[in-house]
Write an enzyme that holds these catalytic residues in place. Structure first.
Site, PDB file in Angstrom:
ATOM      1  N   ASP A   1      71.913 -25.492  37.752  1.00 42.15           N
ATOM      2  CA  ASP A   1      72.036 -26.764  38.674  1.00 42.15           C
ATOM      3  C   ASP A   1      71.411 -28.011  38.070  1.00 42.15           C
ATOM      4  OD1 ASP A   1      69.535 -25.630  39.115  1.00 42.15           O
ATOM      5  OD2 ASP A   1      69.698 -25.491  41.223  1.00 42.15           O
TER       6      ASP A   1
ATOM      7  N   ASP B   1      64.958 -29.954  35.074  1.00 46.32           N
ATOM      8  CA  ASP B   1      63.843 -30.320  35.532  1.00 46.32           C
ATOM      9  C   ASP B   1      62.579 -30.479  34.593  1.00 46.32           C
ATOM     10  OD1 ASP B   1      61.811 -31.810  37.150  1.00 46.32           O
ATOM     11  OD2 ASP B   1      61.657 -30.021  38.673  1.00 46.32           O
TER      12      ASP B   1
ATOM     13  N   LYS C   1      67.010 -34.529  35.666  1.00 46.40           N
ATOM     14  CA  LYS C   1      65.955 -35.362  36.053  1.00 46.40           C
ATOM     15  C   LYS C   1      65.237 -36.350  35.006  1.00 46.40           C
ATOM     16  CE  LYS C   1      64.450 -33.033  40.128  1.00 46.40           C
ATOM     17  NZ  LYS C   1      63.140 -32.479  40.805  1.00 46.40           N
TER      18      LYS C   1
ATOM     19  N   PHE D   1      63.318 -35.008  44.655  1.00 47.82           N
ATOM     20  CA  PHE D   1      63.746 -33.538  45.161  1.00 47.82           C
ATOM     21  C   PHE D   1      64.836 -33.768  45.868  1.00 47.82           C
ATOM     22  CE2 PHE D   1      63.813 -29.797  47.712  1.00 47.82           C
ATOM     23  CZ  PHE D   1      63.407 -28.787  46.246  1.00 47.82           C
ATOM     24  N   VAL D   2      65.718 -32.935  45.268  1.00 48.55           N
ATOM     25  CA  VAL D   2      67.213 -33.047  46.062  1.00 48.55           C
ATOM     26  C   VAL D   2      67.626 -31.762  46.351  1.00 48.55           C
ATOM     27  CG1 VAL D   2      67.902 -35.180  44.611  1.00 48.55           C
ATOM     28  CG2 VAL D   2      68.337 -33.052  43.632  1.00 48.55           C
TER      29      VAL D   2
ATOM     30  N   ASP E   1      68.631 -25.991  46.524  1.00 50.92           N
ATOM     31  CA  ASP E   1      68.115 -25.551  47.694  1.00 50.92           C
ATOM     32  C   ASP E   1      66.537 -26.093  47.904  1.00 50.92           C
ATOM     33  OD1 ASP E   1      67.000 -23.766  45.523  1.00 50.92           O
ATOM     34  OD2 ASP E   1      65.870 -22.754  47.571  1.00 50.92           O
TER      35      ASP E   1
ATOM     36  N   ARG F   1      71.988 -25.278  50.004  1.00 48.15           N
ATOM     37  CA  ARG F   1      72.764 -25.214  49.052  1.00 48.15           C
ATOM     38  C   ARG F   1      74.267 -25.292  49.129  1.00 48.15           C
ATOM     39  NH1 ARG F   1      69.588 -22.402  45.057  1.00 48.15           N
ATOM     40  NH2 ARG F   1      68.142 -20.680  46.066  1.00 48.15           N
TER      41      ARG F   1
END
Ligand code: IMP
Ligand code: MG
Length: 188
Positions: free
Chosen positions: A107, A110, A139, A160-161, A167, A173
């Site tokens: 997904d 990071d 990111k 933070f998404v 989630d 989700r």
């Protein structure tokens, strides 16, 4: 169908970063690129669960080639909004990828620790023909672990998404959009 749906869980969002139309268009483009680049190869898409599940379901239907689908379960967050820094494999067996051209799908990129750890195990414990990384989001931050996304849906700021597979404490989700949560919903 209601043309302007506003499901109850949307009310938990502060800001929508990516709506369904943009997501669909971009995922279709990524599928076209992968289709063009993997023609004639032994493609296996390996999805990292749970976060990669929604992206996987949409992307593979835009890949118009024979392919296999595998998954791997890991945990790197432990409830908050900061990665724990350790990656726990939730299954001992790795998927059978010997001789395969692997696209490792997640997904979000990071810190990079999750993808780096999986990639390392694939390359040391298995014999894939090739391994590339495909992420829905990346990111825009310095990486703690060295990972380059070969395919990336969108570059986002350091926020933070949630949604589209991502989630917070296991929820959100299923949101079809990507957004930030209302700050009061995030535990200090
Ligand atoms: P990394 O190992 O730090 O790259 O973290 C990757 C994992 O952390 C992803 O697979 C996500 O599950 C989770 N993650 C990182 N950023 C976010 C975010 O903004 N929202 C939700 N989950 C995130
Ligand atoms: Mg996650």
């Amino acid at each position: 169908m209601d043309p302007t749906p506003s499901p109850a869980n949307y009310s938990q969002l502060d800001r929508v970063l990516l709506d369904e139309v943009r997501i669909r268009r971009r995922v279709a483009e990524m599928g076209r690129q992968i289709t063009a680049e993997y023609e004639g190869q032994a493609l296996t898409v390996v999805t990292i669960l749970q976060g990669g599940a929604v992206f996987m379901a949409d992307l593979i239907r835009e890949i118009h080639l024979p392919m296999k689908l595998e998954s791997i379960s890991v945990a790197s967050y432990h409830g908050g909004t900061e990665s724990s820094g350790t990656v726990t494999f939730l299954q001992s067996e790795l998927p059978d990828i010997d001789g395969r051209d692997v696209i490792l799908l997640d997904d979000i990129l990071d810190s990079g620790r999750t993808l780096a750890a999986i990639r390392h195990r694939f390359e040391t414990e298995k014999k894939p023909a090739s391994v590339r990384v495909c992420v829905f989001l990346e990111k825009n931050i310095p990486r703690a672990a060295e990972v380059v996304a070969d395919y990336r849906g969108f570059l986002i700021e350091d926020l933070f998404v949630v949604g589209y597979g991502l989630d917070y404490q296991g929820e959100h989700r299923n949101l079809p959009v990507v957004g930030t949560l209302r700050p009061e919903l995030i535990e200090k």
